[in-house]
Design an enzyme around this catalytic site. Structure first.
Site, PDB file in Angstrom:
ATOM      1  N   LYS A  74       0.959  -1.193  -0.020  1.00 56.15           N
ATOM      2  CA  LYS A  74      -0.172   0.077   0.787  1.00 56.15           C
ATOM      3  C   LYS A  74       0.821   1.396   0.096  1.00 56.15           C
ATOM      4  O   LYS A  74       1.753   1.338   1.340  1.00 56.15           O
ATOM      5  CB  LYS A  74      -0.578  -0.085   1.372  1.00 56.15           C
ATOM      6  CG  LYS A  74      -2.141   0.905   1.807  1.00 56.15           C
ATOM      7  CD  LYS A  74      -2.821   0.793   2.824  1.00 56.15           C
ATOM      8  CE  LYS A  74      -3.708   2.229   3.042  1.00 56.15           C
ATOM      9  NZ  LYS A  74      -4.548   1.664   3.610  1.00 56.15           N
ATOM     10  N   SER A 149      -9.278   1.505   3.380  1.00 57.23           N
ATOM     11  CA  SER A 149      -8.633   2.337   2.106  1.00 57.23           C
ATOM     12  C   SER A 149      -7.817   1.012   1.348  1.00 57.23           C
ATOM     13  O   SER A 149      -7.072   1.926   0.134  1.00 57.23           O
ATOM     14  CB  SER A 149      -7.764   3.341   3.001  1.00 57.23           C
ATOM     15  OG  SER A 149      -6.591   2.663   3.481  1.00 57.23           O
ATOM     16  N   SER A 173     -10.010  -1.721   7.197  1.00 57.09           N
ATOM     17  CA  SER A 173      -8.806  -0.977   5.710  1.00 57.09           C
ATOM     18  C   SER A 173      -8.609  -2.331   4.889  1.00 57.09           C
ATOM     19  O   SER A 173      -7.722  -1.398   3.678  1.00 57.09           O
ATOM     20  CB  SER A 173      -8.073   0.186   5.923  1.00 57.09           C
ATOM     21  OG  SER A 173      -8.874   1.339   5.649  1.00 57.09           O
TER      22      SER A 173
END
Lengths: 470, 89
Positions: A74, A149, A173
């Site tokens: 990420k 996310s 997330s």
């Protein structure tokens, strides 16, 4: 040999050991898949450096399961000399000068970082749509959100582009996009994975977690990234998790909060979750419904605590030492205001303002201090359940994946994390695993346990995965 | 608690964010979130403050712990960590 990356980790490892393939073959396959993908899962591809690393590895002995295996991260996990943008214009060109602790751990295993994945801006959002670099698409159906996310990390794994990814989880997330995309995601016990080098959102909630195709591989990746770190003052100095003996030696006592099967949960989700509970009973586990009254405050709790911490953490982005710098300005104050007004997207601005408001001197006791007290009450309730039960089960999300671009009120954006937030608040470990589909939409189950009992979660999830055949 | 536009504008200035052209939009969104946040005001609690949820007990966590001067954090990781540590109680 084609589609090597779709093989099981142990199979890829065998091929590498037998020298039937080389690490460069894996990087080449990743490159081909990533470049032909239309899912917008990546912000930065690290192909050149990855190929160089893969060639360096050819002379080395394959000494562990993850040797030469590609992974994506990420884009809020710091990577030395590799752009880390947090999917924001603010950090569009930011290149860290140090590696996150998890990156060092993966490099010790000779894993190859092949890319940085798309995400909601500064990890704020639950749909993958708030990225400055555009929305990520769900590989199941490109008209659906992938969740967020950690949208790009879940999508890259679900689409078969790469077998392993890391995400970060502040309110769900990792688990929520894992559920929407039909893959496995773990939020570890708070403190078990170092946050050093993770660009902070909510420091008392954030944890880095693995996203994988199945539960066993998730446990193996978790083994790589967990462990005490002196560089993170909330790191827990406990025995390191090892992915071995992941077998249940007894039938478990399972608690299902009534709140998690109540009116807030969509029928699509319940149509898969409730039959799964029946299967779990048939497997011999004891399943009881329990009351956890403070669960209903999860969203306002998150809105106070996470946003307060975010407003503090993001105060450092002022365009001076790093971040977007405006060309024209009248004075210092104008410079900072222009940097932040242009550099941050609407969702981030909104959240920082709410966080600043609840921390202001006249409101801090009313909101922030009260939220800390409510958080402790919720934690106490969960701890009470774990005195009598081995694990808590719930759906991972209140709904299945919904259409991209669906008009939602700002407050509704938090609803996607309704069932995952409680375990960030309490710090308990929690895993999302696919349990079936409603139509084409994957449905996830959340498995949570007491602190540092990831082994129990994995052992149960492996047994269930086998039973369900998913 | 009721929020008015003046308060939202004031908060945006504290955050060094210019929202004057979109004040109505931000005000509505802010109000919607605060409607939800207000749910916790009247919750009855017996506990004092939250302890960090790991094994380092006996210290409380608040955002004052997190206030790090902006020039420190990403420029020098080691110095950043020292600042972080110094701020912890």
């Amino acid at each position: 040999m084609k589609n090597i990356l779709n093989l099981k980790l142990t199979e890829i490892n065998e091929l590498l050991k037998e020298k039937k393939i080389k690490p460069i073959d894996l990087v080449n396959e990743f490159e081909e898949k990533a470049l032909s993908s239309s899912l917008n899962a990546f912000i930065t591809l690290n192909i050149e450096a990855a190929k160089k690393r893969a060639i360096e590895l050819e002379g080395k002995e394959v000494d562990n399961l993850f040797f030469g295996i590609p992974i994506v991260l990420k884009d809020n996990i710091s990577t030395k000399n590799l752009k880390t943008t947090c999917a924001s214009k603010m950090l569009e060109d930011y290149i860290p000068i140090f590696d996150a602790n998890v990156v060092e751990k993966m490099e010790q295993k000779n894993m190859i970082i092949v890319g940085k994945t798309n995400m909601d801006e500064f990890a704020m959002g639950g749909t993958g749509e708030t990225s400055y670099f555009g929305a990520t698409k769900n590989p199941i159906d490109e008209t659906l959100v992938p969740g967020g996310s950690s949208s790009g990390s879940a999508v890259a794994v679900a689409a078969g582009i790469v077998p392993f990814a890391l995400g970060s989880d502040t309110g769900g997330s990792v688990r929520q996009p894992a559920a929407f995309c039909g893959v496995v995601g773990l939020k570890p016990t708070y403190g078990r994975v170092s946050r050093f080098g993770l660009i902070a959102f909510g420091s008392s909630l954030d944890q880095i977690g693995p996203i994988t195709r199945d539960v066993t591989e998730n446990a193996h990746l978790f083994e790589v990234i967990n462990g005490f770190s002196k560089d993170d003052y909330t790191s827990a100095d406990v025995e390191k998790f090892e992915a071995k003996d992941l077998k249940l030696n007894k039938k478990l006592k399972v608690a299902v909060p009534k709140f998690c099967v109540g009116e807030n949960i969509n029928d699509e989700v319940l149509s898969v979750f409730l039959p799964t509970l029946e299967k779990i009973k048939k497997m011999g586990h004891q399943v009881d419904y329990v009351e956890i009254p403070f669960l209903k405050y999860s969203i306002p709790l998150y809105q106070v605590i996470a946003l307060a911490e975010a407003s503090s953490n993001l105060a450092r982005f002022d365009g001076l030492k790093y971040g977007y710098s405006p060309n024209q300005y009248d004075n210092f104050d104008d410079f900072v205001t222009k940097s932040r007004s242009v550099g941050f997207g609407a969702e981030v601005k909104r959240r920082m303002m709410v966080g600043t408001y609840v921390l202001s001197s006249e409101n801090v006791d009313i909101y922030y201090k009260k939220a800390l007290q409510v958080r402790q009450e919720l934690t106490n309730e969960l701890n009470s359940v774990y005195k009598n039960y081995d694990i808590i089960l719930s759906p991972a999300t209140p709904t299945a994946a919904f259409p991209l671009g669906e008009k939602r009120k700002p407050n509704e954006a938090f609803f996607d994390d309704l069932l995952t937030i409680p375990f960030n608040m309490s710090g308990h470990p929690s895993l999302s695993m696919p349990i079936g589909k409603c139509g084409i939409k994957p449905i996830g189950m959340q498995v949570s346990s007491n602190y540092f009992e990831e082994k129990k979660i994995y052992s149960f999830a492996i047994e269930l995965e086998k039973e369900l055949g998913v | 608690m009721n929020i008015d536009k003046k308060t939202v504008l004031h908060v945006s200035k504290l955050c060094r964010i210019d929202i004057e052209n979109d004040l109505d939009k931000y005000y509505k969104e802010f109000e919607a979130i605060m409607d939800s946040v207000n749910e916790i005001i009247d919750v009855e609690v017996t506990e004092e403050l939250m302890v960090v949820p790991n094994q380092q007990k006996n210290r409380y966590f608040s955002t004052s712990d997190l206030r790090i001067s902006s020039e420190e954090f990403f420029c020098d990781s080691k110095r950043g960590f020292k600042v972080f540590k110094r701020c912890s109680k």
